[in-house]
Design an enzyme around this catalytic site. Sequence first.
Site, short mmCIF file in Angstrom:
data_model
loop_
_atom_site.label_atom_id
_atom_site.label_comp_id
_atom_site.label_asym_id
_atom_site.label_seq_id
_atom_site.Cartn_x
_atom_site.Cartn_y
_atom_site.Cartn_z
CE LYS A 115 -2.02 -1.07 3.92
NZ LYS A 115 -1.33 -2.35 4.24
NE ARG A 167 -4.72 -1.17 9.83
CZ ARG A 167 -3.59 -0.78 9.24
NH1 ARG A 167 -3.53 0.39 8.65
NH2 ARG A 167 -2.56 -1.55 9.23
NE ARG A 200 7.75 -2.44 6.20
CZ ARG A 200 6.43 -2.45 6.34
NH1 ARG A 200 5.67 -1.94 5.41
NH2 ARG A 200 5.89 -2.96 7.42
NE ARG A 220 6.13 -0.33 9.94
CZ ARG A 220 5.01 -0.40 9.25
NH1 ARG A 220 4.92 0.24 8.08
NH2 ARG A 220 3.97 -1.06 9.69
NE ARG A 261 2.09 -4.81 11.16
CZ ARG A 261 3.16 -4.75 10.37
NH1 ARG A 261 4.31 -5.27 10.74
NH2 ARG A 261 3.08 -4.15 9.21
P1 AP5 Z 1 4.85 -1.62 1.83
O1 AP5 Z 1 4.53 -0.75 0.65
O2 AP5 Z 1 5.64 -1.03 2.95
O3 AP5 Z 1 3.51 -2.35 2.36
P2 AP5 Z 1 2.27 -1.80 3.17
O4 AP5 Z 1 1.04 -2.41 2.58
O5 AP5 Z 1 2.33 -0.31 3.28
O6 AP5 Z 1 2.54 -2.52 4.56
P3 AP5 Z 1 2.48 -1.94 6.05
O7 AP5 Z 1 3.22 -2.94 6.90
O8 AP5 Z 1 2.93 -0.53 6.10
O9 AP5 Z 1 0.97 -2.05 6.33
P4 AP5 Z 1 0.29 -2.05 7.71
O10 AP5 Z 1 -1.10 -1.94 7.30
O11 AP5 Z 1 0.61 -3.21 8.56
O12 AP5 Z 1 1.03 -0.86 8.50
P5 AP5 Z 1 0.58 0.63 8.79
O13 AP5 Z 1 1.80 1.46 8.83
O14 AP5 Z 1 -0.54 1.04 7.92
O15 AP5 Z 1 5.63 -2.89 1.24
C1 AP5 Z 1 6.06 -3.93 2.11
C2 AP5 Z 1 7.37 -4.52 1.59
O16 AP5 Z 1 7.16 -5.14 0.35
C3 AP5 Z 1 8.50 -3.49 1.35
O17 AP5 Z 1 9.70 -4.04 1.75
C4 AP5 Z 1 8.46 -3.25 -0.17
O18 AP5 Z 1 9.71 -2.92 -0.65
C5 AP5 Z 1 7.98 -4.60 -0.67
N1 AP5 Z 1 7.15 -4.52 -1.87
C6 AP5 Z 1 6.11 -3.67 -2.10
N2 AP5 Z 1 5.55 -3.91 -3.31
C7 AP5 Z 1 6.26 -4.95 -3.85
C8 AP5 Z 1 6.16 -5.66 -5.07
N3 AP5 Z 1 5.23 -5.39 -6.01
N4 AP5 Z 1 7.06 -6.66 -5.30
C9 AP5 Z 1 8.01 -6.98 -4.36
N5 AP5 Z 1 8.15 -6.32 -3.18
C10 AP5 Z 1 7.28 -5.33 -2.93
O19 AP5 Z 1 0.00 0.49 10.29
C11 AP5 Z 1 0.85 0.21 11.38
C12 AP5 Z 1 0.04 0.16 12.67
O20 AP5 Z 1 -0.57 1.44 12.91
C13 AP5 Z 1 -1.13 -0.84 12.68
O21 AP5 Z 1 -0.70 -2.13 13.03
C14 AP5 Z 1 -2.07 -0.20 13.73
O22 AP5 Z 1 -1.62 -0.46 15.04
C15 AP5 Z 1 -1.89 1.30 13.48
N6 AP5 Z 1 -2.88 1.82 12.51
C16 AP5 Z 1 -2.61 2.34 11.28
N7 AP5 Z 1 -3.74 2.71 10.66
C17 AP5 Z 1 -4.75 2.44 11.51
C18 AP5 Z 1 -6.16 2.56 11.44
N8 AP5 Z 1 -6.76 3.06 10.33
N9 AP5 Z 1 -6.90 2.16 12.49
C19 AP5 Z 1 -6.32 1.65 13.59
N10 AP5 Z 1 -4.99 1.49 13.74
C20 AP5 Z 1 -4.21 1.87 12.70
MG MG Z 2 2.67 1.04 4.87
#
Ligand code: AP5
Ligand code: MG
Length: 233
Positions: free
Chosen positions: A21, A96, A137, A170, A181
């Site tokens: 994402k 979410r 990552r 991270r 998660r």
């Molecule tokens: P990346 O682009 O970083 O993936 P992502 O989908 O952004 O993954 P996240 O881990 O950031 O998602 P998340 O939902 O767990 O975390 P968030 O920060 O939102 O890509 C991942 C890896 O893959 C990278 O190494 C990249 O290089 C590689 N990659 C990407 N595309 C590729 C491809 N096509 N081919 C090969 N490799 C590829 O949330 C963190 C925490 O915050 C949550 O756990 C929660 O506690 C809190 N939080 C956030 N939002 C909310 C909400 N709305 N409500 C409640 N709590 C929330």
């Molecule tokens: Mg992310």
Amino acid sequence: MSGKNIPVGSIVLLGAPGAGKGTQAKLIAGHYGIPHISTGDILRDNVARGTELGRKAKRVMERGDLVSDDLVNGMVADRIKQPDADRGFVLDGFPRTVAQAEWLDRELAAKAGEKKQTVVVDVDVSYNQLLQRLTGRRTCPVDGKIYNIYLQPPKNEGLCDVCGTQLFQRVDDTEEVISERLKSYERQTKPLEDFYRKHGRLRRVNGEQSVEKVMADMFRAIEGARLRQGLSD
Ligand code: AP5
Ligand code: MG
């Protein structure tokens, strides 16, 4: 196609942790010249600065649970009111929960001049691939550029290609927290697919392709939706 002056509206990226994402949201935001709003990034920034919001969110995030809807909705409300979000924005990691999605619909309906429907794109990636993406990552603390030691390594080990800064891992990318998660995602976020499907708004993209191919499919999905809404240039 230059997207820098056109009305874009709101774009929501759905998908499991590690689906890509953040990677795709940066490309979409850059293309249209609209902000990339990642609730995870905003929360991590608050944790790093030790704000009240950050103190409330820290432990929950470290466990891999979701922060409360009230806190996150308030944060998004403040961000989408900023003038740079007038033409549109990409939401990454929000909504979410179904309650967050219902709140977003109400908020956008109330937003002056908001006539467009949210474009929702679900990035689909299998479980084993998610694990490799999350454990591998690494991120640049300066420009936010995302790498992967297995799949998208930097040119020089451990250093950002753009600015040379040391990359970091991270704190929630440990196997134990990743597993929590992914459980939170299955329990609380997966039902959103049905929520948006019922309203005819869900578009799916195969996230298990190269970044460039996923991006091309993303733009096709977004432009198709804009065309149907009469927003195409
Ligand atoms: P990346 O682009 O970083 O993936 P992502 O989908 O952004 O993954 P996240 O881990 O950031 O998602 P998340 O939902 O767990 O975390 P968030 O920060 O939102 O890509 C991942 C890896 O893959 C990278 O190494 C990249 O290089 C590689 N990659 C990407 N595309 C590729 C491809 N096509 N081919 C090969 N490799 C590829 O949330 C963190 C925490 O915050 C949550 O756990 C929660 O506690 C809190 N939080 C956030 N939002 C909310 C909400 N709305 N409500 C409640 N709590 C929330
Ligand atoms: Mg992310």
